[in-house]
Design a protein around this motif. Structure first.
Motif, PDB file in Angstrom:
ATOM      1  N   MET A  40       0.834  -1.199   0.000  1.00 31.30           N
ATOM      2  CA  MET A  40       0.000   0.000   0.000  1.00 31.30           C
ATOM      3  C   MET A  40       0.871   1.252   0.000  1.00 31.30           C
ATOM      4  SD  MET A  40      -2.997   1.085   2.608  1.00 31.30           S
ATOM      5  CE  MET A  40      -3.567  -0.564   2.934  1.00 31.30           C
ATOM      6  N   GLU A  41       0.502   2.167  -0.829  1.00 28.56           N
ATOM      7  CA  GLU A  41       1.275   3.397  -0.855  1.00 28.56           C
ATOM      8  C   GLU A  41       1.094   4.180   0.426  1.00 28.56           C
ATOM      9  OE1 GLU A  41       1.103   6.040  -4.229  1.00 28.56           O
ATOM     10  OE2 GLU A  41       0.489   4.319  -5.456  1.00 28.56           O
ATOM     11  N   ILE A  42       2.075   4.989   0.760  1.00 34.46           N
ATOM     12  CA  ILE A  42       2.006   5.729   2.016  1.00 34.46           C
ATOM     13  C   ILE A  42       0.901   6.782   1.971  1.00 34.46           C
ATOM     14  CG2 ILE A  42       3.785   7.389   1.340  1.00 34.46           C
ATOM     15  CD1 ILE A  42       4.092   6.187   4.731  1.00 34.46           C
ATOM     16  N   GLN A  43       0.684   7.382   0.802  1.00 37.71           N
ATOM     17  CA  GLN A  43      -0.353   8.410   0.696  1.00 37.71           C
ATOM     18  C   GLN A  43      -1.741   7.802   0.902  1.00 37.71           C
ATOM     19  OE1 GLN A  43       0.799  11.458   0.475  1.00 37.71           O
ATOM     20  NE2 GLN A  43      -1.289  12.228   0.773  1.00 37.71           N
ATOM     21  N   ALA A  44      -1.945   6.631   0.305  1.00 34.22           N
ATOM     22  CA  ALA A  44      -3.216   5.940   0.458  1.00 34.22           C
ATOM     23  C   ALA A  44      -3.446   5.598   1.924  1.00 34.22           C
ATOM     24  CB  ALA A  44      -3.244   4.683  -0.388  1.00 34.22           C
ATOM     25  N   ALA A  45      -2.401   5.130   2.598  1.00 35.81           N
ATOM     26  CA  ALA A  45      -2.508   4.780   4.010  1.00 35.81           C
ATOM     27  C   ALA A  45      -2.859   6.007   4.828  1.00 35.81           C
ATOM     28  CB  ALA A  45      -1.189   4.182   4.499  1.00 35.81           C
ATOM     29  N   LYS A  46      -2.313   7.155   4.451  1.00 38.20           N
ATOM     30  CA  LYS A  46      -2.612   8.392   5.169  1.00 38.20           C
ATOM     31  C   LYS A  46      -4.091   8.761   5.017  1.00 38.20           C
ATOM     32  CE  LYS A  46       1.592  11.092   5.563  1.00 38.20           C
ATOM     33  NZ  LYS A  46       2.319  12.262   5.063  1.00 38.20           N
ATOM     34  N   TYR A  47      -4.587   8.685   3.798  1.00 33.19           N
ATOM     35  CA  TYR A  47      -6.000   9.005   3.582  1.00 33.19           C
ATOM     36  C   TYR A  47      -6.893   8.087   4.399  1.00 33.19           C
ATOM     37  CZ  TYR A  47      -4.863  12.119  -0.297  1.00 33.19           C
ATOM     38  OH  TYR A  47      -4.390  13.146  -1.043  1.00 33.19           O
ATOM     39  N   LEU A  48      -6.530   6.796   4.348  1.00 28.35           N
ATOM     40  CA  LEU A  48      -7.305   5.784   5.076  1.00 28.35           C
ATOM     41  C   LEU A  48      -7.285   6.088   6.576  1.00 28.35           C
ATOM     42  CD1 LEU A  48      -8.829   3.329   4.096  1.00 28.35           C
ATOM     43  CD2 LEU A  48      -6.862   1.910   4.702  1.00 28.35           C
ATOM     44  N   ALA A  49      -6.090   6.372   7.074  1.00 29.28           N
ATOM     45  CA  ALA A  49      -5.940   6.612   8.514  1.00 29.28           C
ATOM     46  C   ALA A  49      -6.724   7.850   8.926  1.00 29.28           C
ATOM     47  CB  ALA A  49      -4.466   6.787   8.856  1.00 29.28           C
ATOM     48  N   ALA A  50      -6.657   8.897   8.091  1.00 29.53           N
ATOM     49  CA  ALA A  50      -7.377  10.119   8.430  1.00 29.53           C
ATOM     50  C   ALA A  50      -8.877   9.852   8.483  1.00 29.53           C
ATOM     51  CB  ALA A  50      -7.070  11.209   7.407  1.00 29.53           C
ATOM     52  N   GLY A  51      -9.382   9.126   7.505  1.00 31.04           N
ATOM     53  CA  GLY A  51     -10.815   8.812   7.486  1.00 31.04           C
ATOM     54  C   GLY A  51     -11.220   8.000   8.691  1.00 31.04           C
ATOM     55  N   ILE A  52     -10.421   6.973   8.993  1.00 35.83           N
ATOM     56  CA  ILE A  52     -10.759   6.117  10.143  1.00 35.83           C
ATOM     57  C   ILE A  52     -10.709   6.938  11.436  1.00 35.83           C
ATOM     58  CG2 ILE A  52      -9.967   4.156  11.516  1.00 35.83           C
ATOM     59  CD1 ILE A  52      -9.038   2.865   8.897  1.00 35.83           C
ATOM     60  N   ALA A  53      -9.683   7.808  11.529  1.00 34.84           N
ATOM     61  CA  ALA A  53      -9.518   8.581  12.765  1.00 34.84           C
ATOM     62  C   ALA A  53     -10.744   9.454  13.022  1.00 34.84           C
ATOM     63  CB  ALA A  53      -8.261   9.435  12.669  1.00 34.84           C
ATOM     64  N   ILE A  54     -11.154  10.197  12.018  1.00 35.16           N
ATOM     65  CA  ILE A  54     -12.281  11.101  12.257  1.00 35.16           C
ATOM     66  C   ILE A  54     -13.571  10.305  12.396  1.00 35.16           C
ATOM     67  CG2 ILE A  54     -12.609  11.578   9.785  1.00 35.16           C
ATOM     68  CD1 ILE A  54     -13.198  14.016  12.670  1.00 35.16           C
ATOM     69  N   GLY A  55     -13.667   9.183  11.652  1.00 37.30           N
ATOM     70  CA  GLY A  55     -14.893   8.379  11.735  1.00 37.30           C
ATOM     71  C   GLY A  55     -15.058   7.767  13.109  1.00 37.30           C
ATOM     72  N   LEU A  56     -14.008   7.155  13.607  1.00 34.12           N
ATOM     73  CA  LEU A  56     -14.105   6.535  14.932  1.00 34.12           C
ATOM     74  C   LEU A  56     -14.240   7.613  16.012  1.00 34.12           C
ATOM     75  CD1 LEU A  56     -11.530   3.598  14.890  1.00 34.12           C
ATOM     76  CD2 LEU A  56     -14.007   3.503  14.781  1.00 34.12           C
TER      77      LEU A  56
END
Lengths: 251, 75, 165
Positions: free
Chosen positions: B1-17
């Motif tokens: 997984m690219e690092i940028q994709a992981a960042k987007y994913l992490a940001a979404g999960i962080a705000i969602g949770l």
């Protein structure tokens, strides 16, 4: 039509090397309008009020009564009222200004790309951060004046025992968290409202955005209120010589 | 997984949770406040502003999540 | 962090400008909007309170005045009643007096009249008697002149007449 969302306010043009963003541009006009409005109000104040004066008086007296109900009557309320009321009225004006329709359509070419001329003034983190800084500085000044500089310092740096040291550290973090939460609350809510409105307008231009518009209107009023009231609450907490200082961290 | 994709994913999960807790909390605050108003309608003028303030404070957690996700995205 | 600051569009100069602007806004609004309006509200409240107090004072004064006037009227009425009563009493007394006096006068008059009448009557009777006796004597003398001695007869006749009377 592409969805163009920018966290930062867009730069409209440059004066010298100063970038004039769209939020700063409108901030200036609102600022000027409030200033001139208050001069006019001062000049036209009568003992027997007209309709406009009645409305303004009602707003101000309601705000003052609310301030007194939280911080207690007397000098304290009188001292802190200008800051709190200005925050409320200014943020309210800015937020409601964003609901004049047709704004999203007006764009301007700043040389690089097309940018919207209008943007909700409070969705500029720099402005919100500065307003929060004014609040926080006031809180700290009030706390220092009330409890004295040494006991104020002692609250954060206490070497009496490890537990107290830890709690003091937490207090320090709490003060910083106060800045972050207070500023990002206002910014986040207004910006999120803007983005939500834009997205809804992008997905379904007719009727669907209406409920979100009403929600945004509610948010606009409530967030202005909340920002001012939290300032008020923090200051009133700081102005009391408190024993349980540890418990008030956070928020 | 690219690092940028992981960042987007992490940001979404962080705000969602991070939004779950405050959502529930604000719901509880609103329900209790409405209950209180229903029981004592004369006190609504006192309760409503307090409700908004406490909801705003409850919101803090979501705001921290927002800040964290912004830091993840742009930090 | 730099990227975050850039993403949020933070510019220190703009932020300082906004800080100063906002401070000016707070000061100006306080100086030209909040303070005058609050002072005005206070002044108006004072004025209204004064007005209400004045109205109340006027009302109480009116009430006391009304009561006083009522009292005065009732007293005057009472006094007038007393005066009338007195006048009535006096008038009655006077009337009685007049009537009494009149009665007494009338009685006196009547008595006087009666006395005069009685005197007159007595005198008349005496006159009549004298007349009658002299008439009798004359007639008897004329009648008896031929028969009797005058001296002895006269005595008898006088005696008869006396008895008759």
């Amino acid at each position: 039509m592409g969805l163009n969302i920018s966290l930062a306010p867009e730069v409209l043009f440059y004066i010298g090397s100063w970038p004039i963003t769209n939020t700063f541009f409108w901030f200036f006009w609102v600022w000027l309008a409030l200033l001139i409005g208050s001069f006019i109000l001062r000049k036209n104040l009568k003992l027997v009020p007209g309709k406009v004066q009645n409305l303004i008086e009602m707003l101000i007296s309601a705000a003052y009564d609310f301030t007194e109900s939280i911080i207690g009557q007397g000098k304290k309320a009188k001292r802190i009222f200008p800051l709190v009321a200005t925050q409320f009225f200014f943020v309210l004006t800015c937020n409601l200004l964003a609901y004049i329709p047709g704004q999203a359509a007006v764009t301007l070419n700043n040389g690089e790309k097309m940018v919207p001329l209008f943007r909700s003034i409070v969705s500029d983190y720099g402005l919100v951060f500065m307003m929060t800084m004014i609040t926080v500085i006031t809180i700290q000044v009030v706390a220092i004046i009330v409890s004295g500089p040494f006991s104020y310092l002692k609250k954060f740096l206490n070497f009496a025992n490890p537990l107290k040291f830890f709690l003091g550290l937490m207090d320090l973090i709490g003060e910083i968290a106060k800045i972050v939460s207070l500023s990002f609350r206002l910014f986040g809510n207004i910006f999120a409202g803007e983005v939500l409105g834009a997205v809804m307008l992008f997905l379904a231009p007719f009727f669907v955005p209406l409920p979100f518009l009403f929600l945004g209107l509610l948010t606009a009023v409530v967030q202005a209120f909340v920002f001012a009231v939290l300032t008020l609450v923090f200051i009133s907490m700081a102005s009391e010589i408190d024993e349980g200082a540890e418990s008030k961290a956070g928020a | 997984m690219e690092i940028q994709a992981a960042k987007y994913l992490a940001a979404g999960i962080a705000i969602g949770l991070g939004a779950i807790g405050p959502g529930i909390g604000e719901g509880i605050a609103a329900s209790k406040a409405l209950e209180a108003i229903g029981r004592n309608p004369e006190a609504s003028g006192r309760i409503t502003p307090l409700m908004f303030v406490s909801m705003a404070i409850t919101e803090s957690t979501a705001i921290y999540a927002l800040v964290i996700s912004l830091i993840i995205l742009f930090g | 962090m730099d990227r975050l600051i850039q993403a949020l569009g933070l510019d220190v100069r703009i932020m300082i400008a906004q800080f100063i602007n906002f401070s000016i806004l707070v000061w100006v609004l306080w100086r030209f909007a909040y303070r005058p309006v609050l002072n005005m509200l206070e002044e108006r409240q004072k004025k209204i309170e004064k007005g209400v107090a004045d109205a109340q004072a006027a009302e109480t004064r009116l009430q006391t005045t009304t009561e006083e006037s009522k009292e005065i009227i009732s007293q005057a009425r009472k006094e007038a009643g007393i005066i009338i009563e007195e006048a009535k009493k006096k008038a009655e007394g006077r009337y009685q007096e007049i009537v009494d006096k009149a009665q007494v006068d009338i009685k006196k008059q009547i008595d006087k009249e009666k006395g005069a009448i009685a005197q007159e009557k007595d005198r008349l009777i005496a006159d009549v008697k004298k007349e009658i006796s002299s008439l009798l004597i004359i007639s008897l003398e004329k009648f008896l002149q031929e028969k009797m001695d005058s001296e002895a007869d006269k005595k008898i006749i006088e005696k008869i007449v006396k008895d008759l009377a």
